[in-house]
Design an enzyme around this catalytic site. Structure first.
Site, PDB file in Angstrom:
ATOM      1  N   LYS A  67      58.815 -83.354   2.120  1.00  0.00           N
ATOM      2  CA  LYS A  67      60.383 -83.604   1.266  1.00  0.00           C
ATOM      3  C   LYS A  67      60.746 -82.287   0.647  1.00  0.00           C
ATOM      4  O   LYS A  67      61.857 -82.254   0.573  1.00  0.00           O
ATOM      5  CB  LYS A  67      60.166 -84.832   0.375  1.00  0.00           C
ATOM      6  CG  LYS A  67      59.851 -86.329   1.048  1.00  0.00           C
ATOM      7  CD  LYS A  67      60.005 -87.328   0.107  1.00  0.00           C
ATOM      8  CE  LYS A  67      59.774 -88.710   0.789  1.00  0.00           C
ATOM      9  NZ  LYS A  67      59.748 -89.918  -0.215  1.00  0.00           N
ATOM     10  N   GLY A 134      54.529 -87.176  -9.784  1.00  0.00           N
ATOM     11  CA  GLY A 134      54.403 -86.435  -8.523  1.00  0.00           C
ATOM     12  C   GLY A 134      55.836 -86.455  -7.843  1.00  0.00           C
ATOM     13  O   GLY A 134      56.987 -86.769  -8.646  1.00  0.00           O
TER      14      GLY A 134
HETATM   15  P1  NDP Z   1      52.295 -87.294  -5.319  1.00  0.00           P
HETATM   16  O1  NDP Z   1      50.902 -87.036  -4.355  1.00  0.00           O
HETATM   17  O2  NDP Z   1      53.236 -86.202  -5.148  1.00  0.00           O
HETATM   18  O3  NDP Z   1      51.825 -87.576  -6.786  1.00  0.00           O
HETATM   19  C1  NDP Z   1      50.787 -88.431  -6.875  1.00  0.00           C
HETATM   20  C2  NDP Z   1      50.709 -88.806  -8.431  1.00  0.00           C
HETATM   21  O4  NDP Z   1      49.955 -89.828  -8.896  1.00  0.00           O
HETATM   22  C3  NDP Z   1      50.549 -87.558  -9.458  1.00  0.00           C
HETATM   23  O5  NDP Z   1      51.141 -87.851 -10.547  1.00  0.00           O
HETATM   24  C4  NDP Z   1      49.060 -87.940  -9.781  1.00  0.00           C
HETATM   25  O6  NDP Z   1      48.678 -87.648 -11.004  1.00  0.00           O
HETATM   26  C5  NDP Z   1      48.909 -89.497  -9.733  1.00  0.00           C
HETATM   27  N1  NDP Z   1      47.662 -90.128  -9.553  1.00  0.00           N
HETATM   28  C6  NDP Z   1      46.938 -90.077  -8.258  1.00  0.00           C
HETATM   29  N2  NDP Z   1      45.905 -90.832  -8.594  1.00  0.00           N
HETATM   30  C7  NDP Z   1      45.757 -91.215  -9.649  1.00  0.00           C
HETATM   31  C8  NDP Z   1      44.772 -91.834 -10.507  1.00  0.00           C
HETATM   32  N3  NDP Z   1      43.779 -92.529 -10.004  1.00  0.00           N
HETATM   33  N4  NDP Z   1      45.039 -91.975 -11.764  1.00  0.00           N
HETATM   34  C9  NDP Z   1      46.154 -91.586 -12.507  1.00  0.00           C
HETATM   35  N5  NDP Z   1      47.012 -90.818 -11.749  1.00  0.00           N
HETATM   36  C10 NDP Z   1      46.864 -90.748 -10.427  1.00  0.00           C
HETATM   37  O7  NDP Z   1      52.737 -88.642  -4.513  1.00  0.00           O
HETATM   38  P2  NDP Z   1      54.208 -89.322  -4.589  1.00  0.00           P
HETATM   39  O8  NDP Z   1      54.819 -88.941  -5.846  1.00  0.00           O
HETATM   40  O9  NDP Z   1      54.872 -88.723  -3.374  1.00  0.00           O
HETATM   41  O10 NDP Z   1      53.784 -90.757  -4.213  1.00  0.00           O
HETATM   42  C11 NDP Z   1      53.233 -91.761  -5.200  1.00  0.00           C
HETATM   43  C12 NDP Z   1      53.230 -93.067  -4.527  1.00  0.00           C
HETATM   44  O11 NDP Z   1      54.519 -93.516  -4.464  1.00  0.00           O
HETATM   45  C13 NDP Z   1      52.646 -92.871  -3.381  1.00  0.00           C
HETATM   46  O12 NDP Z   1      51.639 -93.801  -3.139  1.00  0.00           O
HETATM   47  C14 NDP Z   1      53.806 -93.487  -2.095  1.00  0.00           C
HETATM   48  O13 NDP Z   1      53.342 -94.348  -1.314  1.00  0.00           O
HETATM   49  C15 NDP Z   1      54.801 -94.313  -3.134  1.00  0.00           C
HETATM   50  N6  NDP Z   1      56.100 -94.024  -2.656  1.00  0.00           N
HETATM   51  C16 NDP Z   1      56.741 -95.400  -2.328  1.00  0.00           C
HETATM   52  C17 NDP Z   1      57.997 -95.385  -1.919  1.00  0.00           C
HETATM   53  C18 NDP Z   1      58.424 -96.676  -1.465  1.00  0.00           C
HETATM   54  O14 NDP Z   1      59.903 -96.515  -0.623  1.00  0.00           O
HETATM   55  N7  NDP Z   1      58.076 -97.805  -2.007  1.00  0.00           N
HETATM   56  C19 NDP Z   1      58.686 -94.055  -1.509  1.00  0.00           C
HETATM   57  C20 NDP Z   1      57.908 -92.824  -2.186  1.00  0.00           C
HETATM   58  C21 NDP Z   1      56.640 -92.887  -2.641  1.00  0.00           C
HETATM   59  P3  NDP Z   1      48.175 -85.979 -11.268  1.00  0.00           P
HETATM   60  O15 NDP Z   1      49.533 -85.191 -11.245  1.00  0.00           O
HETATM   61  O16 NDP Z   1      47.549 -85.825 -12.608  1.00  0.00           O
HETATM   62  O17 NDP Z   1      47.237 -85.295 -10.175  1.00  0.00           O
END
Ligand code: NDP
Length: 277
Positions: A67, A134
Site C-alpha cells: 500500500k 501502523g
Molecule cells: P502494521 O504492521 O503497519 O502495524 C501494526 C501495528 O500493530 C503497529 O502499530 C504495532 O506496534 C502494533 N502491534 C503489533 N503487535 C502488537 C502487540 N502485541 N501489542 C501492541 N501493539 C502491537 O499493520 P497494519 O496497520 O497494516 O494492520 C493492522 C491490522 O489491521 C492488521 O491485523 C490487518 O489485518 C488489519 N486490517 C484490517 C482491515 C479490514 O478491512 N478489516 C484493513 C486494513 C488492516 P509498533 O508500531 O509499536 O510495532
C-alpha cells in the site's frame, strides 16, 4: 468484460474476489475480479509491475505489503485522492488510461461506514482510543477525525510512530494525544488497529485499560471473537465488533469508484460471515 484484481503477497487468503463477485451479481455489472500474487523486491520493480497490470485491468485493489509503495509511485507519476494523500497509502487504483491512474484509500470510509451505518455507534462527541500506529491506523485516522469526536488518543508501543502519525493533524478540530502506556482514563470507543489479534495476542499496551460501557472494535476479523474482543466482553463493553464489515465497506467504496454504483453491503457481510464458519 472489464477486469479487476487485488494484488498482494501473500494473497490466497483474500476475500476480495468473493466480495466483488457478489457485488457484480447484485448490480448486474459484468466483471471479472481475481487475486494476483505480486513479488516485488523494491519500489522500482513494483512500479514496473503496476505498468504491466495497467494494461490488463481497469482497476486494482492493493493489500499488504504494497500500500505504501503504491502511494509513492502514484504520488510521483499520477494522481491521488485527498483521502489517499491524508492516509499516505493507496488501496485502490483506477487505471483511467495508460497515463492517468487515480490512487485512492477507502479503508477510512470503510471503517466509519461500518461503525456508524452498520453498527449504529455514534462517535460524535466521543473520546476515542486508537490502538496502534501502523498503516491501518494511519489510513483510518482522517476519517475518524471527520466523525467529530472530542478527542482521539493514539496508544502505540513505539511512541515515535504515534507522534509522527498525528503530526499532520495538529490543529484538527478534535484533541489528539500520543501514549505509550495507558492510565485509568475511560473511553467511549476503542479501535484496535494493531495486528496483535492475528497472533492471538492482546495488544501489550492495554494492561491497565478498562472497557466498561465502551464500544470496542477490532480491525482483525475471524470466525470466533478475537482475543481483544473476548477481553472487551469480559470488561462489559457496550458493544463489540470485528473488522469484517470494514473489509466489505472498503471494497464497496472501491466498487463505487469503478462503477458509480453503491452495492448493498449488509447482505454481503452476512454471506461472508457464513463463509467464515
Ligand atoms: P502494521 O504492521 O503497519 O502495524 C501494526 C501495528 O500493530 C503497529 O502499530 C504495532 O506496534 C502494533 N502491534 C503489533 N503487535 C502488537 C502487540 N502485541 N501489542 C501492541 N501493539 C502491537 O499493520 P497494519 O496497520 O497494516 O494492520 C493492522 C491490522 O489491521 C492488521 O491485523 C490487518 O489485518 C488489519 N486490517 C484490517 C482491515 C479490514 O478491512 N478489516 C484493513 C486494513 C488492516 P509498533 O508500531 O509499536 O510495532
Amino acid at each position: 468484460m472489464l477486469r479487476y484484481a487485488v494484488i498482494g503477497n501473500p494473497i490466497t487468503q483474500s476475500w476480495s474476489p468473493f466480495i466483488h463477485q457478489q457485488f457484480s451479481k447484485q448490480t448486474d455489472i459484468a466483471l471479472s475480479y481475481e487475486a494476483v500474487q505480486v513479488e516485488a523486491a523494491n519500489k522500482s520493480a513494483f512500479q514496473t509491475i503496476l505498468q504491466q497490470l495497467s494494461k490488463k485491468y481497469a482497476g486494482i485493489n492493493i493489500t499488504l505489503p504494497y500500500k505504501r509503495w503504491a502511494f509513492e509511485v502514484l504520488k510521483t507519476h499520477h494522481r491521488l485522492s485527498d483521502r489517499a494523500k491524508d492516509a499516505g497509502t493507496v488501496n485502490c487504483i483506477t487505471f483511467a488510461n495508460a497515463n492517468v491512474w487515480l490512487g485512492d484509500n477507502t479503508d477510512g470510509i470503510g471503517l466509519v461506514r461500518d461503525i456508524s451505518q452498520n453498527l449504529g455507534w455514534h462517535l460524535q462527541g466521543c473520546k476515542i482510543l486508537m490502538l496502534g500506529a501502523g498503516g491501518a491506523a494511519q489510513a483510518v485516522l482522517p476519517a475518524m477525525i471527520e466523525t467529530n469526536p472530542i478527542c482521539i488518543d493514539v496508544l502505540n508501543r513505539d511512541l515515535s510512530k504515534a507522534k509522527a502519525m498525528i503530526e499532520p493533524f495538529k490543529g484538527a478540530h478534535c484533541e489528539m494525544h500520543c501514549l505509550d502506556s495507558c492510565g485509568k482514563i475511560s473511553y467511549d470507543c476503542i479501535i484496535n488497529a494493531t495486528s496483535a489479534s492475528l497472533w492471538k495476542e492482546l495488544p501489550s499496551t492495554i494492561d491497565t485499560l478498562h472497557a466498561e460501557n465502551t464500544y470496542c472494535y477490532d480491525m482483525v476479523y475471524s470466525a470466533s471473537p478475537t482475543v481483544f474482543l473476548q477481553w472487551a466482553i469480559s470488561q462489559h463493553a457496550k458493544a463489540t465488533s470485528d473488522g469484517l464489515g470494514m473489509l466489505v465497506e472498503q471494497a464497496a467504496e472501491s466498487f463505487y469508484q469503478w462503477h458509480a454504483v453503491m452495492p448493498d453491503t449488509k447482505i454481503v457481510i452476512e454471506q461472508l460471515r457464513n463463509q467464515l464458519f
